[in-house]
Design an enzyme around this catalytic site. Sequence first.
Site, PDB file in Angstrom:
ATOM      1  N   SER A  73      -3.114  15.395  38.755  1.00 29.90           N
ATOM      2  CA  SER A  73      -3.203  16.514  37.778  1.00 29.90           C
ATOM      3  C   SER A  73      -2.446  17.550  36.901  1.00 29.90           C
ATOM      4  CB  SER A  73      -3.425  17.708  40.000  1.00 29.90           C
ATOM      5  OG  SER A  73      -4.316  18.679  38.865  1.00 29.90           O
ATOM      6  N   ASP A 128     -18.023  28.887  32.917  1.00 26.57           N
ATOM      7  CA  ASP A 128     -19.078  27.956  33.311  1.00 26.57           C
ATOM      8  C   ASP A 128     -18.761  27.585  34.823  1.00 26.57           C
ATOM      9  OD1 ASP A 128     -21.185  27.175  31.636  1.00 26.57           O
ATOM     10  OD2 ASP A 128     -22.249  26.832  33.358  1.00 26.57           O
ATOM     11  N   HIS A 182     -10.491  14.028  42.979  1.00 23.72           N
ATOM     12  CA  HIS A 182      -8.868  14.287  42.304  1.00 23.72           C
ATOM     13  C   HIS A 182      -8.277  13.980  42.989  1.00 23.72           C
ATOM     14  CE1 HIS A 182      -7.137  16.700  39.393  1.00 23.72           C
ATOM     15  NE2 HIS A 182      -6.793  17.557  40.378  1.00 23.72           N
TER      16      HIS A 182
END
Length: 454
Positions: free
Chosen positions: A185, A387, A412
Amino acid sequence: MAVWLAQWLGPLLLVSLWGLLAPASLLRRLGEHIQQFQESSAQGLGLSLGPGAAALPKVGWLEQLLDPFNVSDRRSFLQRYWVNDQHWVGQDGPIFLHLGGEGILGPGSVMRGHPAALAPAWGALVISLEHRFYGLSIPAGGLEMAQLRFLSSRLALADVVSARLALSRLFNISSSSPWICFGGSYAGSLAAWARLKFPHLIFASVASSAPVRAVLDFSEYNDVVSRSLMSTAIGGSLECRAAVSVAFAEVERRLRSGGAAQAALRTELSACGPLGRAENQAELLGALQALVGGVVQYDGQTGAPLSVRQLCGLLLGGGGNRSHSTPYCGLRRAVQIVLHSLGQKCLSFSRAETVAQLRSTEPQLSGVGDRQWLYQTCTEFGFWDTDPWHVLSVTQALGSSESTLLIRTGSHCLDMAPERPSDSPSLRLGRQNIFQQLQTWLKLAKESQIKGEV
């Protein structure tokens, strides 16, 4: 001599410019919960990794300059690191440097997960470095704004360089030993940038789910979530995606209705704040968005409260009477499961409560670091979600020395997690490809070392 940018189908949501502070908080707590669950499942690390104290990681502290770019400022802070030397072959062995990101870094960072799993094959020394201003590596003065100006990726990379040099001296590491950075990440972005900026110090990097592009309006996040909910490979379907829309439409209908419908909604979805004000309604909708996005983001990971398959089952009435179940009822049940797993009372708070929490300058030992990450996001990255993350990553190879890997059914940073018998074939193949790439790099490092000696 390369940068590895591994990307995933799973997303990571940060903070929304239009006020959705709840999503970032919920997603980060999901991530922290999964990390803690995985560390605790090691039963104290020593029992699962070998007998005796020799199998336990060592903790240390480095004195780092608060502002390394100002020669007249000699203020410093202590930065924590962990060391696993049980597989290290000695001075000439490779160094796997696992970089910390926006949270606390524990002993599991060097004892479990991909870097630790790769260490025995090459006799590597595994070191992890906690990010400045997170975990226990917080400078004196806490999280006041005057201090937070020393929180940035640029300064974090300076810490990597300083740590690389200091640890080399401390452990008497040979100058020919290759250093390879690992990160996932945001920390994956740091790993890639460290190699690009300091190729003379960092031989290669493995950057998992690394968002290396900044985007102001990051609407693509929900596009990825939507596609994942329709993916049959992980238990999704067109019907599941439609059920999510129906459930959210029902939430919005009840919010507009006000009165008793709104009061019932507050109770059923565990909103601790009143829902009469628009900003508090946005907090609730943002938290629900984060819940669904978090299921996708951490799909299939040990400790995740729900998988995509389980969420879709709830939304479509699985496990109950389908004729009397609705997507909204399934969403309610999903909220209950996630809150119970996290040990939380509320899915969302009022906007005022959320802002008050973010204004607190006292370090949070839980390791979540919401205030720090909000500051860093606002001042550096954007990622304003109106969104996960692989749409902001490099997914096409940039050259022979800059490979990419996309694991279609991976969530992830899943490649960084400990291996499990239930890992999918695509995840196993992905890890195998990373192993082979590292093998190629380390062979090049060895050849360069031999030539240098000659």
